[in-house]
Design a protein around this motif. Structure first.
Motif, PDB file in Angstrom:
ATOM      1  N   ILE A 152       0.839  -1.205   0.000  1.00  0.00           N
ATOM      2  CA  ILE A 152       0.000   0.000   0.000  1.00  0.00           C
ATOM      3  C   ILE A 152       0.871   1.252   0.000  1.00  0.00           C
ATOM      4  O   ILE A 152       0.568   2.248  -0.668  1.00  0.00           O
ATOM      5  N   ARG A 153       1.988   1.190   0.743  1.00  0.00           N
ATOM      6  CA  ARG A 153       2.905   2.333   0.780  1.00  0.00           C
ATOM      7  C   ARG A 153       3.478   2.612  -0.613  1.00  0.00           C
ATOM      8  O   ARG A 153       3.581   3.762  -1.025  1.00  0.00           O
TER       9      ARG A 153
ATOM     10  N   GLY B 291       1.892  11.512  -0.706  1.00  0.00           N
ATOM     11  CA  GLY B 291       3.039  11.671   0.167  1.00  0.00           C
ATOM     12  C   GLY B 291       3.863  12.855  -0.283  1.00  0.00           C
ATOM     13  O   GLY B 291       3.339  13.803  -0.881  1.00  0.00           O
ATOM     14  N   GLN B 292       5.148  12.804  -0.038  1.00  0.00           N
ATOM     15  CA  GLN B 292       6.007  13.925  -0.409  1.00  0.00           C
ATOM     16  C   GLN B 292       6.280  13.972  -1.908  1.00  0.00           C
ATOM     17  O   GLN B 292       6.476  15.033  -2.482  1.00  0.00           O
ATOM     18  N   ASP B 293       6.320  12.808  -2.561  1.00  0.00           N
ATOM     19  CA  ASP B 293       6.602  12.763  -3.990  1.00  0.00           C
ATOM     20  C   ASP B 293       5.350  13.066  -4.798  1.00  0.00           C
ATOM     21  O   ASP B 293       4.226  12.807  -4.366  1.00  0.00           O
ATOM     22  N   SER B 294       5.548  13.591  -6.009  1.00  0.00           N
ATOM     23  CA  SER B 294       4.419  13.830  -6.907  1.00  0.00           C
ATOM     24  C   SER B 294       4.008  12.513  -7.547  1.00  0.00           C
ATOM     25  O   SER B 294       4.775  11.542  -7.565  1.00  0.00           O
ATOM     26  N   ALA B 295       2.800  12.463  -8.076  1.00  0.00           N
ATOM     27  CA  ALA B 295       2.282  11.235  -8.678  1.00  0.00           C
ATOM     28  C   ALA B 295       3.133  10.815  -9.865  1.00  0.00           C
ATOM     29  O   ALA B 295       3.644  11.654 -10.615  1.00  0.00           O
ATOM     30  N   ASP B 296       3.294   9.515 -10.041  1.00  0.00           N
ATOM     31  CA  ASP B 296       4.062   9.000 -11.171  1.00  0.00           C
ATOM     32  C   ASP B 296       3.292   9.267 -12.468  1.00  0.00           C
ATOM     33  O   ASP B 296       2.048   9.184 -12.494  1.00  0.00           O
ATOM     34  N   PRO B 297       3.989   9.566 -13.563  1.00  0.00           N
ATOM     35  CA  PRO B 297       3.326   9.811 -14.852  1.00  0.00           C
ATOM     36  C   PRO B 297       2.407   8.680 -15.300  1.00  0.00           C
ATOM     37  O   PRO B 297       1.456   8.922 -16.060  1.00  0.00           O
TER      38      PRO B 297
END
Length: 338
Positions: free
Chosen positions: A80-81, A90-96
């Protein structure tokens, strides 16, 4: 439209209206489980008559898999993480990948993802993430009708990294014992001493960190010198024999008030973090707690045959046991030839 209610017993009830008829189910432990059930009914109602790939972004597949499949797995926390990280929760932006429509999803998109991740993390991490993504795509294709086929089957998988061969070097065990201040003849009251006890126990039993932290006294039989592990990484229970030293570690823990349920009263995350701190304090380079499993199995190989060794370790594939965990010193083997 779905509705959710908390019942008197603290559980959740979901109610959803489909085609003018209401369907309801109670007894969900969490609201997320209730939401997943309602979401599944609504999805089936919308797409049961259609054989076309739905007009949805890959993000929807990630969310649905997380909420309906991942939550049923023993390793759900880590899976899930990972999915939440791809979604940008979270801290990162969504993956393309999240923004590509399911009908447009192609092998090239996963090849681009692979190359992107290889620039950011180790190959081992990419391979673990690859397994999750491929499982999501397989489920989309085979069960949900959201893809015609798994596009990752046409993408070159990164080469497996070389297996670790790290074992304890001369003097490292003594350094760890000094740093943790662990004395096998004294009950380990502090967390540092408890880490020392876990180190000794790992070397004596070849058990994983999570298995050690999960030991309850109900599973320990000191008379027969065994500990039963009802849940293991591969899902198969096993019983591990205990050396005299391992028994002594448990006997000291048994005297502690805060160890009356869980033998070590440690969480696996805490064990790993504190082990790394102690290792760094000793200026020991590139030693993981899991390397103690290799150390243990290599030592045990001198005492038991390979089939019993596999029973102790829980390996069903002897090739993995030989390739990854059994790291003998060829000098020692040479002495056995005379």
């Amino acid at each position: 439209m779905a509705s959710f209610f908390k019942t008197d017993d603290g559980k959740w009830r979901a109610q959803v209206s489909i085609g003018g008829r209401r369907k309801s189910k109670r007894g969900f432990a969490t609201k997320r489980e209730a939401t997943a059930w309602a979401y599944e009914l609504e999805r089936e109602a919308k797409e049961s008559l259609s054989s076309d790939i739905p007009d949805r972004p890959f993000r929807d597949a990630l969310e649905r898999y997380r909420d309906t499949v991942s939550i049923k797995k023993r390793g759900q926390k880590f899976e899930i993480r990972r999915i939440d990280r791809w979604l940008g929760n979270g801290q990162d932006s969504a993956d393309p990948l999240c923004f590509i429509g399911l009908s447009d999803l192609q092998s090239k998109h996963f090849a681009e993802w692979r190359d992107r991740r290889l620039q950011e993390v180790a190959v081992g991490t990419v391979l673990r993430e690859w397994t999750v993504l491929s499982s999501i795509c397989n489920t989309c294709a085979k069960e949900w009708g959201w893809l015609k086929a798994n596009p990752m089957t046409n993408v070159k998988r990164p080469k497996e990294p070389e297996s670790r061969t790290r074992r304890l070097l001369p003097g490292e065990f003594e350094q760890l014992m000094v740093a943790t201040q662990y004395d096998i003849d004294i009950p380990p009251e502090s967390k540092s001493e408890r880490i020392g006890a876990a180190i000794v126990f790992a070397i004596e039993t070849a058990m994983r960190a999570g298995e050690i932290c999960g030991i309850t006294w109900e599973d320990v039989n000191l008379e027969r010198r065994t500990v039963h592990l009802p849940k293991t990484k591969n899902g198969n229970p096993r019983t591990v024999p205990l050396s005299t030293t391992a028994v002594k570690v448990l006997q000291q823990l048994q005297t502690l008030e805060d160890c009356q349920r869980k033998a070590f009263n440690l969480k696996s995350d805490s064990l790993d973090v504190n082990f790394r701190k102690i290792r760094n304090k000793c200026l020991i380079d590139d030693l993981h707690f899991h390397d103690l499993r290799r150390e243990a199995l290599t030592r045990l190989a001198k005492k038991v045959d390979v089939l019993n060794l596999a029973k102790i370790s829980g390996h069903t594939d002897l090739r993995i046991l030989q390739k990854v965990y059994y790291a003998p010193d060829m000098g020692d083997i040479a002495l056995m030839l005379d």
